[in-house]
Design an enzyme around this catalytic site. Structure first.
Site, PDB file in Angstrom:
ATOM      1  N   GLY A   1      -9.473  23.855  24.456  1.00  0.00           N
ATOM      2  CA  GLY A   1      -9.361  23.143  25.719  1.00  0.00           C
ATOM      3  C   GLY A   1     -10.056  23.771  26.894  1.00  0.00           C
ATOM      4  O   GLY A   1     -10.001  23.237  28.001  1.00  0.00           O
TER       5      GLY A   1
ATOM      6  N   SER B   1     -13.278  24.092  27.244  1.00  0.00           N
ATOM      7  CA  SER B   1     -14.661  23.629  27.372  1.00  0.00           C
ATOM      8  C   SER B   1     -14.722  22.442  28.322  1.00  0.00           C
ATOM      9  O   SER B   1     -13.707  21.804  28.613  1.00  0.00           O
ATOM     10  CB  SER B   1     -15.219  23.204  26.003  1.00  0.00           C
ATOM     11  OG  SER B   1     -14.718  21.930  25.637  1.00  0.00           O
TER      12      SER B   1
ATOM     13  N   THR C   1     -13.507  19.252  19.039  1.00  0.00           N
ATOM     14  CA  THR C   1     -14.864  19.081  19.559  1.00  0.00           C
ATOM     15  C   THR C   1     -15.826  20.189  19.161  1.00  0.00           C
ATOM     16  O   THR C   1     -17.001  19.926  18.919  1.00  0.00           O
ATOM     17  CB  THR C   1     -14.861  18.994  21.099  1.00  0.00           C
ATOM     18  OG1 THR C   1     -14.407  20.231  21.642  1.00  0.00           O
ATOM     19  CG2 THR C   1     -13.971  17.870  21.572  1.00  0.00           C
ATOM     20  N   SER C   2     -15.366  21.418  19.108  1.00  0.00           N
ATOM     21  CA  SER C   2     -16.283  22.508  18.788  1.00  0.00           C
ATOM     22  C   SER C   2     -15.516  23.737  18.340  1.00  0.00           C
ATOM     23  O   SER C   2     -14.394  23.978  18.784  1.00  0.00           O
ATOM     24  CB  SER C   2     -17.149  22.870  20.001  1.00  0.00           C
ATOM     25  OG  SER C   2     -18.024  23.930  19.701  1.00  0.00           O
TER      26      SER C   2
ATOM     27  N   LYS D   1     -23.897  21.306  13.621  1.00  0.00           N
ATOM     28  CA  LYS D   1     -23.202  20.032  13.799  1.00  0.00           C
ATOM     29  C   LYS D   1     -23.351  19.139  12.570  1.00  0.00           C
ATOM     30  O   LYS D   1     -22.417  18.420  12.190  1.00  0.00           O
ATOM     31  CB  LYS D   1     -23.717  19.311  15.045  1.00  0.00           C
ATOM     32  CG  LYS D   1     -23.395  20.019  16.354  1.00  0.00           C
ATOM     33  CD  LYS D   1     -21.895  20.177  16.543  1.00  0.00           C
ATOM     34  CE  LYS D   1     -21.553  20.830  17.853  1.00  0.00           C
ATOM     35  NZ  LYS D   1     -20.092  21.007  18.036  1.00  0.00           N
TER      36      LYS D   1
ATOM     37  N   PRO E   1     -22.106  12.599  20.463  1.00  0.00           N
ATOM     38  CA  PRO E   1     -22.682  12.422  21.799  1.00  0.00           C
ATOM     39  C   PRO E   1     -24.050  13.076  21.967  1.00  0.00           C
ATOM     40  O   PRO E   1     -24.408  14.023  21.257  1.00  0.00           O
ATOM     41  CB  PRO E   1     -21.649  13.095  22.706  1.00  0.00           C
ATOM     42  CG  PRO E   1     -21.021  14.142  21.839  1.00  0.00           C
ATOM     43  CD  PRO E   1     -21.039  13.597  20.437  1.00  0.00           C
TER      44      PRO E   1
ATOM     45  N   LEU F   1     -26.768  14.820  24.945  1.00  0.00           N
ATOM     46  CA  LEU F   1     -26.626  15.956  25.855  1.00  0.00           C
ATOM     47  C   LEU F   1     -25.635  15.618  26.960  1.00  0.00           C
ATOM     48  O   LEU F   1     -25.804  14.631  27.677  1.00  0.00           O
ATOM     49  CB  LEU F   1     -27.984  16.308  26.454  1.00  0.00           C
ATOM     50  CG  LEU F   1     -27.995  17.406  27.525  1.00  0.00           C
ATOM     51  CD1 LEU F   1     -27.582  18.741  26.927  1.00  0.00           C
ATOM     52  CD2 LEU F   1     -29.373  17.507  28.161  1.00  0.00           C
TER      53      LEU F   1
END
Length: 342
Positions: free
Chosen positions: A44, A46, A115-116, A197, A220, A222
């Site tokens: 959280g 980011s 997300t990452s 990714k 998504p 950039l």
């Protein structure tokens, strides 16, 4: 405290943000939490994650957030307002490579937003080939933990447009959700973020089918934000490796971080109504050199301009080969349904 070895996640209740509490099994999947649709957002601290959290809170969800280290809570305080932090169900320290830690963090959740695997808000570490490998390992861990702890076994997984655009044989092909970047091409050209990714998303799909986790992925372009370029410098620099080629091919696309966050929530909400598979997510394709130059200036970096270019070429349009009609249709149907309910 930071040097201690933690066998269980550290819990930072939002209403006691300055205090640190150690617990055993941190959460129970209570009926009240299920009724409120408790969801968990990983990493959280980011830029994108914080916007997803804000969007979820604004839509009435009960939100739990994970961070990798206690010190990361300082980044959350910079990204979110105090009143938003106080609305959180909790902030949990959970190591992304520790399956048991993730299981504890996900326990009782209706869905997981991942997300990452690597967050560097200060943009100093870059993204390496080793990170690409670890990103893939963490993706498998997230799906395993989602299967074992999230009671609805749902995951909204953030990939990247980079996982679809890099290939040496698709110059004239429309790029949509059916396209995947060529892993060997990414390795040969040292496109490490694209490689990470791509392999991470493929690993997530493979593991989700094996463990029967309902998965959707959002890819998504950039990310753009008002505090550009510092809010997400960690992703903008590695994303734009090969940027001049992307610009020439008409595959350089950007997405407003608020719209990307909203798309994550809308896709999640549409899972009961048939949302499936991958969704390319962007709101602008850079189709002219002068737009690329403007992007360079905003980023305070160079490399998009392909050598010396005369001014007449700066407004020459490049035909875009990107297609995000699948997401556009979902968002349109969602907005129409919302208008009817109101």
């Amino acid at each position: 405290m930071e040097g201690a070895t933690l066998s269980k996640p550290l819990i930072l209740p939002a209403f006691q943000a300055e205090e640190v509490h150690c617990t055993g099994r941190a959460f129970s999947s209570s009926l009240s939490a299920r009724e409120k649709k408790l969801v968990c957002v990983t990493s959280g601290n980011s830029c994108l994650d914080s916007h997803i959290v804000k969007e979820l809170l604004a839509n009435g969800y009960l939100v739990r957030v994970t961070i990798q280290n206690p010190v990361d809570f300082e980044d959350i305080k910079e990204l979110m307002k105090d009143e938003e932090i106080n609305q959180l169900e909790s902030v949990v320290v959970a190591k992304m490579q520790d399956l048991e830690s993730l299981c504890d963090a996900f326990r009782g959740c209706h869905a997981i937003f991942h997300t990452s695997s690597f967050i560097d808000p200060h943009g100093v570490s870059g993204y390496s080939e080793h990170m690409a490998f670890l990103e893939t390992e963490v993706a498998r861990n997230v799906i395993k933990a989602c299967s074992g702890a999230a009671y609805m076994r749902r995951c909204i997984f953030t990939s990247s447009l980079l996982a679809s655009i890099w290939s040496d044989d698709n110059l004239d092909r429309t790029i949509d959700e059916g396209c995947w970047s060529n892993e060997e091409f990414c390795r040969e050209n040292k496109l490490w973020l694209a490689l990470g990714k791509t392999t991470a998303e493929k690993a997530a799909w493979g593991k989700s089918k094996e463990l029967k986790v309902k998965l959707v992925t959002v890819c998504p372009g950039l990310l753009m934000a008002p505090s550009f370029p510092y809010a997400h410098k960690d992703t903008s620099l590695p994303y734009l490796k090969g940027g001049s080629v992307m610009l020439q091919r008409g595959i350089l696309a950007t997405g407003d971080v608020n719209k990307v966050a909203d798309a994550h929530v809308r896709v999640y909400e549409a899972m009961d109504d048939g949302a499936f598979g991958r969704y390319l997510c962007f709101d602008k394709v850079v189709e002219r050199l002068d737009e690329g130059i403007q992007l360079e200036n905003e980023l305070k970096r160079h490399g998009l301009r392909p050598g010396s270019v005369v001014s007449a070429e700066e407004t020459r349009e490049v035909h875009s080969k990107l297609c995000n009609s699948k997401l556009a249709k979902l968002l349109l149907e969602g907005s129409q349904g919302k208008s009817c309910r109101q």
